[in-house]
Design an enzyme around this catalytic site. Structure first.
Site, PDB file in Angstrom:
ATOM      1  N   ARG A 176       0.818  -1.213   0.000  1.00 61.09           N
ATOM      2  CA  ARG A 176       0.000   0.000   0.000  1.00 61.09           C
ATOM      3  C   ARG A 176       0.851   1.261   0.000  1.00 61.09           C
ATOM      4  NH1 ARG A 176      -0.822  -3.729   2.916  1.00 61.09           N
ATOM      5  NH2 ARG A 176      -2.634  -5.100   2.764  1.00 61.09           N
ATOM      6  N   LYS A 218     -14.861   0.481  -3.202  1.00 59.77           N
ATOM      7  CA  LYS A 218     -15.151   0.264  -1.780  1.00 59.77           C
ATOM      8  C   LYS A 218     -14.565   1.395  -0.934  1.00 59.77           C
ATOM      9  CE  LYS A 218     -14.629  -1.475   2.490  1.00 59.77           C
ATOM     10  NZ  LYS A 218     -13.722  -1.028   3.550  1.00 59.77           N
ATOM     11  N   PRO A 235     -20.460   1.309   1.017  1.00 57.74           N
ATOM     12  CA  PRO A 235     -19.276   0.469   0.832  1.00 57.74           C
ATOM     13  C   PRO A 235     -19.620  -1.007   1.003  1.00 57.74           C
ATOM     14  CG  PRO A 235     -18.971   2.049   2.656  1.00 57.74           C
ATOM     15  CD  PRO A 235     -20.400   2.092   2.263  1.00 57.74           C
ATOM     16  N   ASP A 237     -17.907  -4.474   1.574  1.00 54.27           N
ATOM     17  CA  ASP A 237     -16.752  -5.318   1.859  1.00 54.27           C
ATOM     18  C   ASP A 237     -17.250  -6.735   2.124  1.00 54.27           C
ATOM     19  OD1 ASP A 237     -17.889  -5.240   4.338  1.00 54.27           O
ATOM     20  OD2 ASP A 237     -16.035  -4.869   5.412  1.00 54.27           O
ATOM     21  N   GLN A 275     -26.109   0.225   5.845  1.00 52.00           N
ATOM     22  CA  GLN A 275     -24.938  -0.630   5.649  1.00 52.00           C
ATOM     23  C   GLN A 275     -24.136  -0.776   6.926  1.00 52.00           C
ATOM     24  OE1 GLN A 275     -20.644  -0.612   5.489  1.00 52.00           O
ATOM     25  NE2 GLN A 275     -21.878   1.205   5.713  1.00 52.00           N
ATOM     26  N   PHE A 279     -23.246  -4.225   8.705  1.00 49.39           N
ATOM     27  CA  PHE A 279     -21.837  -4.551   8.947  1.00 49.39           C
ATOM     28  C   PHE A 279     -21.631  -4.936  10.409  1.00 49.39           C
ATOM     29  CE2 PHE A 279     -17.566  -3.096  10.256  1.00 49.39           C
ATOM     30  CZ  PHE A 279     -16.764  -3.744   9.334  1.00 49.39           C
TER      31      PHE A 279
END
Length: 301
Positions: A176, A218, A235, A237, A275, A279
């Site tokens: 990254r 995302k 998002p 995931d 969301q 999550f």
DNA sequence: TGCCAGGGCTGGG
DNA sequence: CCCAGCCATGGC
């Protein structure tokens, strides 16, 4: 509240501080002695929920205005008016019942963007470690209460743009590092103005974000939702995907296009808020998920 | 298309 | 104790 005090009490109804600060939106909060300690901008702060009173806050330096904290916590938001827009279906009812009081924070865009670039293929614990190292090595030192370890602000884009890839890799961010470095340079060079994204349409803002290296759909949606104030950004995931599959499509396996259409139409104007509840619900129940047919789910059980 | 690239934690053997 | 799996993005 007196002026120039290091303490205040924010009125807040329906606020689950622990769930909110540990729900994978922000990565610098730690629980200690019954308080949540963290950094907002250039301020050390600790927070404690008090039943029926609100949220107690303490800073290291006297404050005469606490608006920065109300903004960050979104303490003035009427949660009921958000929850009322959720679809009236069983998965949403169960998710809301599991952690009523879960909130979305309003974070500083650069910190949010950089943090989520670092989040890719990492779990929350490791993201916290990387960000801890990054702040320690590149962030401006902050005043903390006496006897407390020194603490650092989140590094500016300009400071990270001046770092080498090797120095960033030394913070354990692996592949990254080049993405974070390249994005920090674009932000520092004003190739993109993160603060003004909230003035664009959500589609325009998303399109600009995904131009940045290390930012896919995302991560762009995380920034739109957690920093830019777009409550419809959603998002997806693995946890949310699992929730959608198990709770809404237990029989068939929807195509990505169909899934996109579903999340864009089903969850309403506060889809991103919905969301967050899904999550959190999946994270709470992930281990003990009852309806498993896949080997992955069984392995978890 | 499918694999790979850090790495630390988790769960299972 | 060890080792596979986890994980969102970009490059090959």
């Amino acid at each position: 509240m007196r002026p120039h005090d290091t303490q205040t009490l924010l009125p807040a109804h329906d606020y689950d501080l622990a769930a909110t600060l540990s729900s994978g939106q922000a990565f610098r909060w730690r629980e200690r002695d019954g308080w949540w300690e963290g950094v907002i901008g250039a301020r050390w702060v600790r927070l404690q929920h008090r039943d029926d009173q609100g949220i107690a806050a303490e800073t290291a330096v006297p404050q005469n205005d606490w608006q920065w904290l109300r903004d960050y916590l979104q303490a003035d938001l009427d949660l009921d008016s958000v929850l009322r827009t959720f679809p009236d279906d069983e998965p949403m009812r169960a998710s809301v019942a599991a952690c009523r009081g879960l909130r979305l924070l309003r974070q500083e865009p650069w910190e949010c963007l950089a943090s989520f670039i670092l989040s890719s293929t990492k779990q929350i614990v490791q993201i916290q470690q990387i960000i801890g190292l990054l702040c320690e090595r590149f962030g401006a030192p902050l005043p903390t209460p006496p006897g407390r370890a020194p603490l650092h602000a989140f590094p500016t884009a300009a400071r990270l743009a001046a770092a080498s890839e090797g120095e960033l890799r030394a913070c354990k961010m692996g592949f990254r590092a080049p993405n974070l470095l390249a994005t920090a340079r674009q932000v520092a060079d004003e190739k993109i103005d993160l603060k003004s994204l909230r003035l664009c349409s959500v589609e325009d803002a998303r399109e600009r974000l995904v131009q940045l290296p290390g930012v896919g759909p995302k991560i762009a949606n995380c920034v739109l939702l957690f920093a830019c104030g777009f409550p419809q950004a959603f998002p997806v995931d693995v946890w949310v995907m699992k929730a959608l599959r198990q709770l809404y499509f237990p029989k068939r396996r929807p195509s990505p296009a169909r899934l996109r259409r579903f999340v864009a139409t089903h969850f309403g104007p506060n889809a991103g808020y919905a969301q967050q509840y899904l999550f959190h619900y999946m994270r709470l129940n992930g281990r003990a998920a009852p309806q498993q047919t896949s080997t992955a789910a069984r392995r978890r059980a």
